[in-house]
Design a protein around this motif. Structure first.
Motif, PDB file in Angstrom:
ATOM      1  N   GLY A  42      -1.181   2.966   2.784  1.00  0.00           N
ATOM      2  CA  GLY A  42      -1.274   2.566   4.186  1.00  0.00           C
ATOM      3  C   GLY A  42       0.101   2.448   4.813  1.00  0.00           C
ATOM      4  O   GLY A  42       1.027   1.928   4.202  1.00  0.00           O
ATOM      5  N   ASP A  61      -6.376  -0.034  -3.385  1.00  0.00           N
ATOM      6  CA  ASP A  61      -6.797   1.299  -3.805  1.00  0.00           C
ATOM      7  C   ASP A  61      -6.296   2.403  -2.875  1.00  0.00           C
ATOM      8  O   ASP A  61      -6.459   3.574  -3.189  1.00  0.00           O
ATOM      9  CB  ASP A  61      -8.327   1.390  -3.862  1.00  0.00           C
ATOM     10  N   CYS A  62      -5.706   2.060  -1.741  1.00  0.00           N
ATOM     11  CA  CYS A  62      -5.325   3.045  -0.732  1.00  0.00           C
ATOM     12  C   CYS A  62      -3.838   2.958  -0.403  1.00  0.00           C
ATOM     13  O   CYS A  62      -3.199   1.943  -0.634  1.00  0.00           O
ATOM     14  CB  CYS A  62      -6.111   2.812   0.555  1.00  0.00           C
ATOM     15  N   LEU A  82       0.850  -1.191   0.000  1.00  0.00           N
ATOM     16  CA  LEU A  82       0.000   0.000   0.000  1.00  0.00           C
ATOM     17  C   LEU A  82       0.889   1.245   0.000  1.00  0.00           C
ATOM     18  O   LEU A  82       1.001   1.971   0.984  1.00  0.00           O
ATOM     19  CB  LEU A  82      -0.956  -0.022   1.194  1.00  0.00           C
ATOM     20  N   ARG A 115      -0.670   5.282  -4.109  1.00  0.00           N
ATOM     21  CA  ARG A 115      -2.029   4.735  -4.227  1.00  0.00           C
ATOM     22  C   ARG A 115      -3.091   5.713  -3.713  1.00  0.00           C
ATOM     23  O   ARG A 115      -4.267   5.550  -4.001  1.00  0.00           O
ATOM     24  CB  ARG A 115      -2.131   3.402  -3.506  1.00  0.00           C
ATOM     25  N   ASN A 151     -11.488   0.076  -2.456  1.00  0.00           N
ATOM     26  CA  ASN A 151     -11.085  -1.262  -2.054  1.00  0.00           C
ATOM     27  C   ASN A 151      -9.699  -1.249  -1.399  1.00  0.00           C
ATOM     28  O   ASN A 151      -8.685  -1.378  -2.070  1.00  0.00           O
ATOM     29  CB  ASN A 151     -11.094  -2.181  -3.280  1.00  0.00           C
ATOM     30  N   HIS A 152      -9.680  -1.105  -0.085  1.00  0.00           N
ATOM     31  CA  HIS A 152      -8.411  -1.074   0.647  1.00  0.00           C
ATOM     32  C   HIS A 152      -7.625  -2.364   0.430  1.00  0.00           C
ATOM     33  O   HIS A 152      -6.443  -2.329   0.090  1.00  0.00           O
ATOM     34  CB  HIS A 152      -8.686  -0.851   2.139  1.00  0.00           C
ATOM     35  N   ARG A 153      -8.255  -3.513   0.614  1.00  0.00           N
ATOM     36  CA  ARG A 153      -7.566  -4.801   0.443  1.00  0.00           C
ATOM     37  C   ARG A 153      -7.137  -5.039  -1.004  1.00  0.00           C
ATOM     38  O   ARG A 153      -6.214  -5.790  -1.264  1.00  0.00           O
ATOM     39  CB  ARG A 153      -8.447  -5.949   0.918  1.00  0.00           C
ATOM     40  N   PHE A 211     -10.477   4.476  -4.697  1.00  0.00           N
ATOM     41  CA  PHE A 211     -10.518   4.641  -3.250  1.00  0.00           C
ATOM     42  C   PHE A 211     -11.474   3.699  -2.532  1.00  0.00           C
ATOM     43  O   PHE A 211     -11.660   3.803  -1.333  1.00  0.00           O
ATOM     44  CB  PHE A 211     -10.886   6.080  -2.884  1.00  0.00           C
ATOM     45  N   CYS A 251      -7.069   6.755   1.471  1.00  0.00           N
ATOM     46  CA  CYS A 251      -7.565   6.158   0.228  1.00  0.00           C
ATOM     47  C   CYS A 251      -7.574   7.134  -0.941  1.00  0.00           C
ATOM     48  O   CYS A 251      -7.522   6.690  -2.094  1.00  0.00           O
ATOM     49  CB  CYS A 251      -8.946   5.563   0.454  1.00  0.00           C
ATOM     50  N   ARG A 266      -9.836   5.210   4.940  1.00  0.00           N
ATOM     51  CA  ARG A 266     -10.428   3.873   4.961  1.00  0.00           C
ATOM     52  C   ARG A 266     -11.751   3.896   5.726  1.00  0.00           C
ATOM     53  O   ARG A 266     -11.842   4.493   6.798  1.00  0.00           O
ATOM     54  CB  ARG A 266      -9.444   2.912   5.625  1.00  0.00           C
ATOM     55  N   ASP A 319      -4.389   5.178   6.984  1.00  0.00           N
ATOM     56  CA  ASP A 319      -4.952   4.477   5.825  1.00  0.00           C
ATOM     57  C   ASP A 319      -5.623   5.546   4.964  1.00  0.00           C
ATOM     58  O   ASP A 319      -6.772   5.910   5.216  1.00  0.00           O
ATOM     59  CB  ASP A 319      -5.986   3.435   6.256  1.00  0.00           C
TER      60      ASP A 319
END
Length: 156
Positions: free
Chosen positions: A39, A36-37, A19, A23, A31-33, A29, A149, A69, A147
């Motif tokens: 971290g 898209d972010c 991450l 990003r 889908n963190h997993r 923005f 995004c 997030r 986090d």
């Protein structure tokens, strides 16, 4: 150019994703997993967490849109700094923040910061330094972790 204090890496599932700081400015923005972010690392105790962007030239900034997030809130207490030249993280000590998120209970997932008269800047930091970071625990909200995004900056 973007940068951050550390980088979180998803090691389970497919694909294995870093991450990275860039990003947060890729227009995605949701889908963190899915990567898209941006971290910062959640493992261990971190004295601070930060993310920054350096613009190509000095600009007059009128609005910043920050999106964090949604399902896990770790960004409460962050500060936003805007400076006229590129500085390293130690240089923030001599600057006053242009914004500080004070709502520890329910910080906004999206935050729009307006500067009606504009503010000159070339570099922006999102900085977090909680005075009592704790050991990482999935339920802990006090670790210095960001986090982010999406970051959108409007200016000329």
């Amino acid at each position: 150019m973007t940068n951050q204090s550390s980088t979180y890496k998803y090691t389970e599932g497919y694909p294995k994703i870093d991450l990275t700081a860039d990003r947060a400015v890729n227009g995605k923005f949701l889908n963190h997993r899915g990567g898209d972010c941006a971290g910062t690392n959640v493992d261990g105790i971190h004295i601070e967490a930060w993310w920054n962007i350096s613009l190509p030239d000095l600009a007059i900034i009128y609005k910043i849109n920050l999106m964090f997030r949604q399902d896990i809130t770790r960004h409460y207490g962050y500060h936003v700094f805007i400076n006229k030249e590129d500085i390293n993280i130690e240089g923030l000590a001599s600057l006053a923040p242009v914004y500080h998120e004070e709502d520890e209970e329910h910080p906004g997932v999206q935050n729009i910061i307006m500067f009606p008269g504009g503010i000159q800047g070339k570099q922006m930091y999102i900085y977090q330094n909680k005075s009592t970071p704790t050991d990482f625990d999935k339920s802990d909200q006090k670790n210095n972790v960001l986090d982010i995004c999406e970051v959108e900056i409007w200016g000329i």
